[in-house]
Design an enzyme around this catalytic site. Structure first.
Site, PDB file in Angstrom:
ATOM      1  N   GLU A  34     -27.344  24.263  35.338  1.00  0.00           N
ATOM      2  CA  GLU A  34     -28.201  25.164  36.120  1.00  0.00           C
ATOM      3  C   GLU A  34     -28.213  24.771  37.588  1.00  0.00           C
ATOM      4  O   GLU A  34     -28.334  23.576  37.914  1.00  0.00           O
ATOM      5  CB  GLU A  34     -29.620  25.114  35.549  1.00  0.00           C
ATOM      6  CG  GLU A  34     -30.310  26.437  35.461  1.00  0.00           C
ATOM      7  CD  GLU A  34     -29.657  27.402  34.476  1.00  0.00           C
ATOM      8  OE1 GLU A  34     -28.899  28.291  34.928  1.00  0.00           O
ATOM      9  OE2 GLU A  34     -29.903  27.279  33.272  1.00  0.00           O
ATOM     10  N   GLY A 122     -35.934  40.360  35.562  1.00  0.00           N
ATOM     11  CA  GLY A 122     -36.702  39.212  36.068  1.00  0.00           C
ATOM     12  C   GLY A 122     -36.949  38.129  35.040  1.00  0.00           C
ATOM     13  O   GLY A 122     -37.814  37.273  35.214  1.00  0.00           O
ATOM     14  N   SER A 127     -30.114  40.503  34.545  1.00  0.00           N
ATOM     15  CA  SER A 127     -30.057  41.970  34.510  1.00  0.00           C
ATOM     16  C   SER A 127     -29.328  42.507  35.743  1.00  0.00           C
ATOM     17  O   SER A 127     -28.581  43.485  35.637  1.00  0.00           O
ATOM     18  CB  SER A 127     -31.463  42.560  34.415  1.00  0.00           C
ATOM     19  OG  SER A 127     -32.248  42.131  35.497  1.00  0.00           O
ATOM     20  N   ASP A 172     -23.400  34.301  36.964  1.00  0.00           N
ATOM     21  CA  ASP A 172     -23.903  35.460  36.213  1.00  0.00           C
ATOM     22  C   ASP A 172     -22.855  36.571  36.144  1.00  0.00           C
ATOM     23  O   ASP A 172     -22.622  37.177  35.097  1.00  0.00           O
ATOM     24  CB  ASP A 172     -25.179  36.012  36.863  1.00  0.00           C
ATOM     25  CG  ASP A 172     -26.239  34.933  37.038  1.00  0.00           C
ATOM     26  OD1 ASP A 172     -26.094  33.866  36.433  1.00  0.00           O
ATOM     27  OD2 ASP A 172     -27.195  35.179  37.788  1.00  0.00           O
TER      28      ASP A 172
HETATM   29  C1  GLA Z   1     -29.348  32.529  39.086  1.00  0.00           C
HETATM   30  C2  GLA Z   1     -28.141  32.737  39.979  1.00  0.00           C
HETATM   31  C3  GLA Z   1     -26.934  31.964  39.464  1.00  0.00           C
HETATM   32  C4  GLA Z   1     -27.287  30.517  39.187  1.00  0.00           C
HETATM   33  C5  GLA Z   1     -28.569  30.400  38.375  1.00  0.00           C
HETATM   34  C6  GLA Z   1     -29.031  28.989  38.234  1.00  0.00           C
HETATM   35  O1  GLA Z   1     -29.124  33.093  37.836  1.00  0.00           O
HETATM   36  O2  GLA Z   1     -27.818  34.095  40.063  1.00  0.00           O
HETATM   37  O3  GLA Z   1     -25.883  32.069  40.377  1.00  0.00           O
HETATM   38  O4  GLA Z   1     -27.377  29.784  40.381  1.00  0.00           O
HETATM   39  O5  GLA Z   1     -29.624  31.153  38.945  1.00  0.00           O
HETATM   40  O6  GLA Z   1     -28.132  28.243  37.502  1.00  0.00           O
END
Ligand code: GLA
Length: 382
Positions: A34, A122, A127, A172
């Site tokens: 993360e 959120g 999403s 994402d």
């Molecule tokens: C969000 C961001 C990702 C990533 C995560 C944390 O989802 O869009 O790019 O940084 O937070 O891991």
């Protein structure tokens, strides 16, 4: 009625004929890794069985006309007159995607259609990325450019970074564009190389939605990114990806406490993802679970992106014997946690965690098993 049937039906109701195409792009749950993506590090998400769906047909002109079934709103825009928003609305993800694709030299054609989906907004399940990638897929179907998952992911990231001002990483959009059914995907966010891994035998992934939603987190997210950049600068490297644990430990004393903790999270989290890859390849659920637990502690104490609701949910999961490990997932501050759970005991796990969380907070949780799905695809015509 499945979402595919629903979006098909809605299209027919609105346009009086069968759609030319139906596309979908999923949300994601991140198993580990993360806030490592914008540090050029490693992440380990899987695409989930919740997605954004678009049923569409091409138009002769350069207009996009889209109906959000969920928000009961209709909007349109012209491809040669894309207006940057002051406050982000749903249509701005479509406009931004058109902008990002055109910036990359793609000649786009217009289309009209219906958008729906079941990725909660959120909740930390991406999403927005699923909307961007579904939109890119819609443009791909009516225009002449090729589908390249990594290139589409970069365009989607650019919507966030350059059109909407959120300095998010590539995870994402990458997983939404290139997820694989029944597999999690480890992504090297520098090279964009991916490898897939099945879940350990006889385990399932459970998503635990705290019922809390993030608002105004953009500034906190961008702040974390700046702190990581400050740490990288101290070590004299381009990104924290380039700092290994040994180097970190030998020099971290010279950092101020806050930046040191932010950097420590990223350096150790990258290492945990590599260990997670080995654990997943060995089918070692126990080790994978331990890494997830360590990851949560690091996000809670060093990176400070958890919340009371998320910590409570994770604690409720981790006390269960049938849980290998749980952690918050996604950008943080609210939304969902994720757990690796013994498959044959999952019903009891869901029940116990729901009860535990409900007794300790005022929020309404949603706890459910999630299957790993494919990334963006055209499901109609087959
Ligand atoms: C969000 C961001 C990702 C990533 C995560 C944390 O989802 O869009 O790019 O940084 O937070 O891991």
């Amino acid at each position: 009625m499945s979402l595919q049937e629903k979006v098909h039906q809605l299209f027919e109701d609105e346009f009086g004929e069968t759609p030319a195409f139906i596309v979908r792009a999923p949300g994601r749950v991140n198993l580990i890794g993360e806030h490592t993506d914008y540090n050029d590090g490693f992440v380990f998400p899987m695409a989930i069985d919740r997605a954004t769906w678009i049923a569409l047909r091409p138009r002769e002109d350069n207009k996009v006309f889209a109906i959000s079934a969920d928000l009961e709103d209709k909007q349109d825009f012209l491809l040669d007159n894309l207006v940057r928003p002051e406050k982000t609305r749903w249509i701005d993800y479509l406009i931004g995607t058109a902008w990002a694709l055109q910036e990359r030299g793609h000649k786009l054609s217009g289309w009209e259609g219906v958008v729906t989906g079941n990725v909660p907004i959120g909740a930390g399940l991406s999403s927005s990325a699923s909307l961007e990638i579904a939109t890119a897929r819609a443009f791909h179907m009516v225009s002449e450019f090729e589908w390249d998952a990594a290139a589409m992911a970069k365009a989607g990231q650019s919507v966030e970074n350059d059109w909407l001002g959120l300095k998010s990483g590539i995870m994402d959009q990458m997983i939404s564009a290139s997820g694989v059914e029944n597999r999690a995907l480890m992504i090297d966010c520098r090279s964009l190389d991916t490898i897939t891994a099945p879940l350990p035998p006889e385990t399932v992934i459970v998503i635990m939605d705290t019922g809390t939603r993030h608002t105004l987190v953009d500034s906190k997210y961008n702040e974390r990114r700046e702190q990581c950049e400050a740490a990288a600068e101290y070590f004299g490297v381009e990104k924290l990806r380039d700092v290994d644990i040994e180097t970190f430990e030998s020099r971290a004393d010279g950092l101020d406490d806050l930046i040191r903790r932010r950097g420590r999270h990223v350096v150790y989290e990258n290492d945990r993802v590599l260990k997670a890859r080995d654990a997943m390849n060995a089918g070692d659920a126990k080790l994978m679970g331990q890494l997830m637990i360590q990851s949560h502690v690091s996000m809670r104490d060093d990176f400070e992106i958890s919340s009371i609701a998320l910590d409570t949910m994770v604690d409720c999961a981790n006390v269960e014997d049938t849980c290998y490990g749980a952690r918050m997932t996604g950008g943080g501050f609210a939304g969902c946690a994720v757990a690796l759970v013994k498959a044959d005991a999952v019903d009891e796990f869901v029940e116990n965690v729901t009860q535990c969380y409900t007794s300790k907070t005022e929020h309404t949780p949603q706890v459910y098993i999630s299957q790993a799905s494919n990334g963006a695809e055209t499901v109609y015509p087959q």
